[in-house]
Design a protein around this motif. Structure first.
Motif, PDB file in Angstrom:
ATOM      1  N   MET A 129      -2.324  -5.317  -5.197  1.00  0.00           N
ATOM      2  CA  MET A 129      -1.583  -4.710  -6.305  1.00  0.00           C
ATOM      3  C   MET A 129      -2.320  -4.921  -7.625  1.00  0.00           C
ATOM      4  O   MET A 129      -2.415  -4.012  -8.452  1.00  0.00           O
ATOM      5  N   TRP A 130      -2.835  -6.112  -7.830  1.00  0.00           N
ATOM      6  CA  TRP A 130      -3.542  -6.444  -9.068  1.00  0.00           C
ATOM      7  C   TRP A 130      -4.757  -5.528  -9.257  1.00  0.00           C
ATOM      8  O   TRP A 130      -4.970  -4.960 -10.326  1.00  0.00           O
ATOM      9  N   VAL A 131      -5.551  -5.387  -8.207  1.00  0.00           N
ATOM     10  CA  VAL A 131      -6.742  -4.539  -8.285  1.00  0.00           C
ATOM     11  C   VAL A 131      -6.361  -3.081  -8.500  1.00  0.00           C
ATOM     12  O   VAL A 131      -6.960  -2.374  -9.321  1.00  0.00           O
ATOM     13  N   ALA A 132      -5.341  -2.598  -7.776  1.00  0.00           N
ATOM     14  CA  ALA A 132      -4.936  -1.193  -7.886  1.00  0.00           C
ATOM     15  C   ALA A 132      -4.424  -0.873  -9.280  1.00  0.00           C
ATOM     16  O   ALA A 132      -4.768   0.161  -9.864  1.00  0.00           O
ATOM     17  N   VAL A 133      -3.596  -1.749  -9.823  1.00  0.00           N
ATOM     18  CA  VAL A 133      -3.050  -1.519 -11.162  1.00  0.00           C
ATOM     19  C   VAL A 133      -4.174  -1.530 -12.201  1.00  0.00           C
ATOM     20  O   VAL A 133      -4.186  -0.709 -13.134  1.00  0.00           O
ATOM     21  N   VAL A 156       0.832  -1.203   0.000  1.00  0.00           N
ATOM     22  CA  VAL A 156       0.000   0.000   0.000  1.00  0.00           C
ATOM     23  C   VAL A 156       0.868   1.254   0.000  1.00  0.00           C
ATOM     24  O   VAL A 156       0.535   2.244  -0.663  1.00  0.00           O
ATOM     25  N   GLN A 157       1.983   1.229   0.719  1.00  0.00           N
ATOM     26  CA  GLN A 157       2.915   2.354   0.681  1.00  0.00           C
ATOM     27  C   GLN A 157       3.355   2.641  -0.756  1.00  0.00           C
ATOM     28  O   GLN A 157       3.324   3.783  -1.218  1.00  0.00           O
ATOM     29  N   HIS A 158       3.794   1.609  -1.443  1.00  0.00           N
ATOM     30  CA  HIS A 158       4.265   1.775  -2.820  1.00  0.00           C
ATOM     31  C   HIS A 158       3.162   2.339  -3.719  1.00  0.00           C
ATOM     32  O   HIS A 158       3.400   3.237  -4.533  1.00  0.00           O
ATOM     33  N   LEU A 159       1.968   1.787  -3.567  1.00  0.00           N
ATOM     34  CA  LEU A 159       0.861   2.212  -4.417  1.00  0.00           C
ATOM     35  C   LEU A 159       0.462   3.656  -4.149  1.00  0.00           C
ATOM     36  O   LEU A 159       0.165   4.410  -5.088  1.00  0.00           O
ATOM     37  N   LEU A 160       0.467   4.069  -2.888  1.00  0.00           N
ATOM     38  CA  LEU A 160       0.149   5.461  -2.564  1.00  0.00           C
ATOM     39  C   LEU A 160       1.158   6.415  -3.181  1.00  0.00           C
ATOM     40  O   LEU A 160       0.796   7.470  -3.718  1.00  0.00           O
ATOM     41  N   LEU A 161       2.434   6.053  -3.123  1.00  0.00           N
ATOM     42  CA  LEU A 161       3.479   6.931  -3.649  1.00  0.00           C
ATOM     43  C   LEU A 161       3.428   7.036  -5.172  1.00  0.00           C
ATOM     44  O   LEU A 161       3.533   8.135  -5.729  1.00  0.00           O
ATOM     45  N   MET A 162       3.241   5.897  -5.843  1.00  0.00           N
ATOM     46  CA  MET A 162       3.311   5.881  -7.304  1.00  0.00           C
ATOM     47  C   MET A 162       1.992   6.197  -7.989  1.00  0.00           C
ATOM     48  O   MET A 162       1.968   6.892  -9.010  1.00  0.00           O
ATOM     49  N   LEU A 163       0.897   5.668  -7.455  1.00  0.00           N
ATOM     50  CA  LEU A 163      -0.375   5.741  -8.162  1.00  0.00           C
ATOM     51  C   LEU A 163      -1.288   6.858  -7.669  1.00  0.00           C
ATOM     52  O   LEU A 163      -2.268   7.181  -8.344  1.00  0.00           O
ATOM     53  N   VAL A 164      -0.997   7.430  -6.510  1.00  0.00           N
ATOM     54  CA  VAL A 164      -1.841   8.491  -5.963  1.00  0.00           C
ATOM     55  C   VAL A 164      -1.060   9.795  -5.819  1.00  0.00           C
ATOM     56  O   VAL A 164      -1.405  10.806  -6.435  1.00  0.00           O
ATOM     57  N   ALA A 165       0.002   9.772  -5.012  1.00  0.00           N
ATOM     58  CA  ALA A 165       0.738  11.009  -4.736  1.00  0.00           C
ATOM     59  C   ALA A 165       1.338  11.614  -5.998  1.00  0.00           C
ATOM     60  O   ALA A 165       1.157  12.809  -6.278  1.00  0.00           O
ATOM     61  N   PHE A 211      15.398   5.339   0.764  1.00  0.00           N
ATOM     62  CA  PHE A 211      15.749   5.472  -0.651  1.00  0.00           C
ATOM     63  C   PHE A 211      14.711   4.777  -1.526  1.00  0.00           C
ATOM     64  O   PHE A 211      14.355   5.277  -2.604  1.00  0.00           O
ATOM     65  N   GLU A 212      14.213   3.645  -1.069  1.00  0.00           N
ATOM     66  CA  GLU A 212      13.158   2.932  -1.793  1.00  0.00           C
ATOM     67  C   GLU A 212      11.916   3.807  -1.930  1.00  0.00           C
ATOM     68  O   GLU A 212      11.341   3.929  -3.021  1.00  0.00           O
ATOM     69  N   HIS A 213      11.499   4.445  -0.826  1.00  0.00           N
ATOM     70  CA  HIS A 213      10.338   5.324  -0.874  1.00  0.00           C
ATOM     71  C   HIS A 213      10.544   6.452  -1.886  1.00  0.00           C
ATOM     72  O   HIS A 213       9.652   6.749  -2.696  1.00  0.00           O
ATOM     73  N   ALA A 214      11.711   7.079  -1.823  1.00  0.00           N
ATOM     74  CA  ALA A 214      12.001   8.192  -2.734  1.00  0.00           C
ATOM     75  C   ALA A 214      11.990   7.734  -4.184  1.00  0.00           C
ATOM     76  O   ALA A 214      11.473   8.434  -5.069  1.00  0.00           O
ATOM     77  N   SER A 215      12.544   6.541  -4.441  1.00  0.00           N
ATOM     78  CA  SER A 215      12.608   6.056  -5.825  1.00  0.00           C
ATOM     79  C   SER A 215      11.222   5.742  -6.365  1.00  0.00           C
ATOM     80  O   SER A 215      10.937   5.982  -7.546  1.00  0.00           O
ATOM     81  N   PHE A 216      10.325   5.226  -5.519  1.00  0.00           N
ATOM     82  CA  PHE A 216       8.960   4.964  -5.974  1.00  0.00           C
ATOM     83  C   PHE A 216       8.249   6.271  -6.321  1.00  0.00           C
ATOM     84  O   PHE A 216       7.542   6.355  -7.331  1.00  0.00           O
ATOM     85  N   PHE A 217       8.426   7.288  -5.485  1.00  0.00           N
ATOM     86  CA  PHE A 217       7.768   8.569  -5.747  1.00  0.00           C
ATOM     87  C   PHE A 217       8.326   9.227  -7.012  1.00  0.00           C
ATOM     88  O   PHE A 217       7.563   9.681  -7.882  1.00  0.00           O
ATOM     89  N   LEU A 218       9.648   9.271  -7.150  1.00  0.00           N
ATOM     90  CA  LEU A 218      10.253   9.894  -8.331  1.00  0.00           C
ATOM     91  C   LEU A 218       9.926   9.112  -9.595  1.00  0.00           C
ATOM     92  O   LEU A 218       9.657   9.709 -10.647  1.00  0.00           O
ATOM     93  N   ALA A 219       9.928   7.789  -9.502  1.00  0.00           N
ATOM     94  CA  ALA A 219       9.550   6.973 -10.657  1.00  0.00           C
ATOM     95  C   ALA A 219       8.098   7.214 -11.034  1.00  0.00           C
ATOM     96  O   ALA A 219       7.734   7.219 -12.214  1.00  0.00           O
ATOM     97  N   GLY A 220       7.251   7.429 -10.010  1.00  0.00           N
ATOM     98  CA  GLY A 220       5.858   7.748 -10.289  1.00  0.00           C
ATOM     99  C   GLY A 220       5.714   9.054 -11.041  1.00  0.00           C
ATOM    100  O   GLY A 220       4.916   9.167 -11.983  1.00  0.00           O
ATOM    101  N   LEU A 221       6.486  10.071 -10.643  1.00  0.00           N
ATOM    102  CA  LEU A 221       6.454  11.347 -11.360  1.00  0.00           C
ATOM    103  C   LEU A 221       6.868  11.163 -12.815  1.00  0.00           C
ATOM    104  O   LEU A 221       6.243  11.730 -13.726  1.00  0.00           O
TER     105      LEU A 221
END
Length: 204
Positions: free
Chosen positions: A171-175, A36-45, A95-105
């Protein structure tokens, strides 16, 4: 202007929820919380913050590069050895959190402000590696990330394997919701627009 401010505020709120809420304490004990952390950073934030910015003020980047950044980060951090590193090191976890957010952007940049056929194709292709990872986590039948075997037993009443299977399903449902449904809706609109144009040409 108001909706832009609200969009950026929502994106910041989603990022804060991912890294500063109880999720930040649960992710070492539950793969669902970690996912959920990953999904919030990449798919929402990330997309909300981009939506709140003027598209003409954002740099144009090759779509292939943005696609690789988004999907590559997801796959890389779910390789067991890399995943374990993030769970055992505070630095690499942040660093993982930051990379997910930047990759999302990066990932959402080609989508924001574009409405052509490239967008549904781009989003559809992005579902493929994510769906493969989700299916693997949900159906492989064994715990992939061994640190969760020694985590507090019974988080949310789930075994480590149950937790992993649920994380794969989340993850499947969110994607599907964030990638595939918008791609299908936009494709339907594009096809409808092309049919209307063809009718107008024939009438003229």
């Amino acid at each position: 202007m108001t909706w832009r401010i609200a969009s950026v505020a929502g994106g910041i709120g989603a990022a804060a929820a991912a890294v500063g809420s109880p999720l930040a304490h649960l992710d070492h004990h539950s793969l669902v919380a970690h996912m959920v952390q990953h999904l919030l950073l990449m798919l929402v934030a990330a997309p909300l913050i981009l939506l709140g910015m003027r598209s003409n003020a954002l740099p144009r980047l090759p779509a292939a590069l943005c696609w690789l950044a988004g999907t590559g980060v997801v796959i890389l951090w779910h390789i067991p050895a890399v995943f374990d590193l993030a769970l055992t090191s505070t630095f690499w976890h942040e660093f993982e959190h930051a990379s997910f957010f930047l990759a999302g952007l990066l990932f959402w940049r080609p989508v924001i402000g574009d409405s052509g056929w490239s967008v549904p194709v781009y989003l559809f292709l992005a579902t493929l590696p994510c769906d493969a990872l989700s299916a693997f986590l949900a159906f492989c039948g064994h715990v992939v990330y061994r640190p969760y075997l020694s985590a507090q037993a019974g988080m949310f009443g789930l075994s480590a394997l149950d937790d992993q299977e649920l994380a794969g399903a989340v993850m499947w449902v969110a994607v599907t919701f964030f990638y595939l449904i918008p791609a299908l809706v936009l494709a339907a609109r594009l096809l409808s627009g092309e049919r209307n144009q063809a009718v107008e040409v024939r009438v003229a």
